[in-house]
Design a protein around this motif. Structure first.
Motif, PDB file in Angstrom:
ATOM      1  N   ASN A 158     -26.449 -31.613 -49.814  1.00 27.10           N
ATOM      2  CA  ASN A 158     -26.067 -30.368 -48.935  1.00 27.10           C
ATOM      3  C   ASN A 158     -26.073 -29.974 -48.375  1.00 27.10           C
ATOM      4  N   ARG A 159     -26.411 -31.376 -47.685  1.00 29.82           N
ATOM      5  CA  ARG A 159     -25.938 -31.595 -45.580  1.00 29.82           C
ATOM      6  C   ARG A 159     -26.995 -30.156 -45.136  1.00 29.82           C
ATOM      7  N   VAL A 160     -28.297 -30.248 -45.586  1.00 26.42           N
ATOM      8  CA  VAL A 160     -28.858 -29.306 -45.185  1.00 26.42           C
ATOM      9  C   VAL A 160     -29.302 -29.584 -43.651  1.00 26.42           C
ATOM     10  N   GLN A 188     -30.188 -22.306 -41.274  1.00 25.74           N
ATOM     11  CA  GLN A 188     -29.647 -21.739 -42.039  1.00 25.74           C
ATOM     12  C   GLN A 188     -28.742 -20.491 -41.517  1.00 25.74           C
ATOM     13  N   ARG A 198     -23.471 -16.153 -49.028  1.00 21.96           N
ATOM     14  CA  ARG A 198     -23.207 -17.469 -49.360  1.00 21.96           C
ATOM     15  C   ARG A 198     -24.530 -18.956 -49.144  1.00 21.96           C
ATOM     16  N   SER A 199     -24.823 -18.572 -48.209  1.00 23.03           N
ATOM     17  CA  SER A 199     -25.933 -19.755 -47.247  1.00 23.03           C
ATOM     18  C   SER A 199     -26.759 -19.220 -47.753  1.00 23.03           C
ATOM     19  N   LYS A 200     -27.519 -17.881 -48.243  1.00 27.00           N
ATOM     20  CA  LYS A 200     -28.441 -17.612 -48.608  1.00 27.00           C
ATOM     21  C   LYS A 200     -28.520 -18.845 -50.411  1.00 27.00           C
ATOM     22  N   ASP A 201     -27.724 -18.495 -50.972  1.00 30.96           N
ATOM     23  CA  ASP A 201     -26.914 -18.893 -52.107  1.00 30.96           C
ATOM     24  C   ASP A 201     -27.049 -20.882 -52.685  1.00 30.96           C
ATOM     25  N   GLN A 202     -26.457 -20.946 -51.175  1.00 32.18           N
ATOM     26  CA  GLN A 202     -26.634 -22.566 -50.831  1.00 32.18           C
ATOM     27  C   GLN A 202     -27.651 -22.705 -50.413  1.00 32.18           C
ATOM     28  N   VAL A 214     -29.247 -23.435 -54.100  1.00 37.58           N
ATOM     29  CA  VAL A 214     -28.391 -24.382 -55.326  1.00 37.58           C
ATOM     30  C   VAL A 214     -29.729 -25.353 -54.877  1.00 37.58           C
ATOM     31  N   TRP A 215     -29.861 -26.466 -53.642  1.00 35.89           N
ATOM     32  CA  TRP A 215     -30.762 -27.521 -53.034  1.00 35.89           C
ATOM     33  C   TRP A 215     -32.255 -26.922 -53.071  1.00 35.89           C
ATOM     34  N   HIS A 241     -36.130 -18.902 -54.453  1.00 32.54           N
ATOM     35  CA  HIS A 241     -35.336 -19.403 -55.326  1.00 32.54           C
ATOM     36  C   HIS A 241     -35.878 -20.468 -56.425  1.00 32.54           C
TER      37      HIS A 241
END
Length: 164
Positions: free
Chosen positions: A50-52, A86, A91-95, A98-99, A121
Motif C-alpha cells: 500500500n506504499r504507506v 498521510q 481519497r488519501s483517508k480512504d486509502q 483500506v490498508w 477504519h
C-alpha cells in the motif's frame, strides 16, 4: 551520542504534527507474544503493498489486561506502534482505511487486536472480533449513562442499535 538528545529539544522547535494537506498519525496493533514471527512479515508486506509512508515502527511489550471490558491485551502482547504520514484529502483517508482494515484482518488472524482511539477504519465485524466483550461494555454504558451524556465517535460508530 546522548541517548535522550531529541527529548531535550523545546517542543516549539519541532515540526508540527499536522499541516494543511498532510498529517503525522499513529496506529497500534497488538499481537500475542507467540505470534510475533507470524505477524511481522504480514505487517511489512501490507505496508509495502500500500506504499504507506512509515516514519517509524516501535515494538513494545504489554502484559495481559484482565480487568477491562475493552481490553486490547487479552494475553501478553507485543504492540506494533506505526508512526506514518498521510495526506488529508478524502481519497488519501480512504486509502488509509483500506490498508488499516487489511492490517486488522492480519492482526485478528493472529489472535490480536488494535488500539481503539485512533481513526475509526475498522468494520463493525472487525471491532466485534477484536473486542468480544463489547456488548457487555455497551450494556453497562447504557445502564450507567441512560441519557448518553458521555459519548464520542467510537461509541456512535460501534454501539449496537438495540443498546441506544
Amino acid at each position: 551520542m546522548w541517548r535522550n538528545y531529541e527529548a531535550s529539544f523545546n517542543v516549539a522547535s519541532l515540526k508540527p504534527i499536522a499541516y494543511k494537506n498532510k498529517s503525522f498519525v499513529l496506529e497500534e496493533f497488538f499481537i500475542p507474544v507467540e505470534r510475533f514471527d507470524n505477524f511481522y512479515p504480514e505487517l511489512i508486506a501490507i505496508l509495502k503493498k500500500n506504499r504507506v509512508n512509515v516514519m517509524n515502527i516501535s515494538v513494545r511489550h504489554a502484559n495481559r489486561d484482565s480487568g477491562s471490558l475493552l481490553a486490547w491485551a487479552r494475553t501478553e502482547v507485543f504492540a506494533f506502534v506505526i508512526y506514518y504520514q498521510q495526506s488529508t484529502d478524502e481519497r488519501s483517508k480512504d486509502q488509509v482505511g483500506v490498508w488499516t482494515r487489511e492490517l486488522i484482518d492480519a492482526v485478528l488472524a493472529n489472535g490480536g487486536s488494535y488500539f481503539l482511539p485512533y481513526q475509526l477504519h475498522a468494520t463493525s465485524d472487525q471491532f466485534q472480533q477484536a473486542y468480544p466483550q463489547a456488548a457487555q461494555f455497551f450494556k453497562l454504558k447504557a445502564r450507567i449513562d441512560p441519557e448518553n451524556k458521555f459519548s464520542n465517535m467510537l461509541l456512535e460508530r460501534y454501539r449496537p442499535e438495540t443498546v441506544q
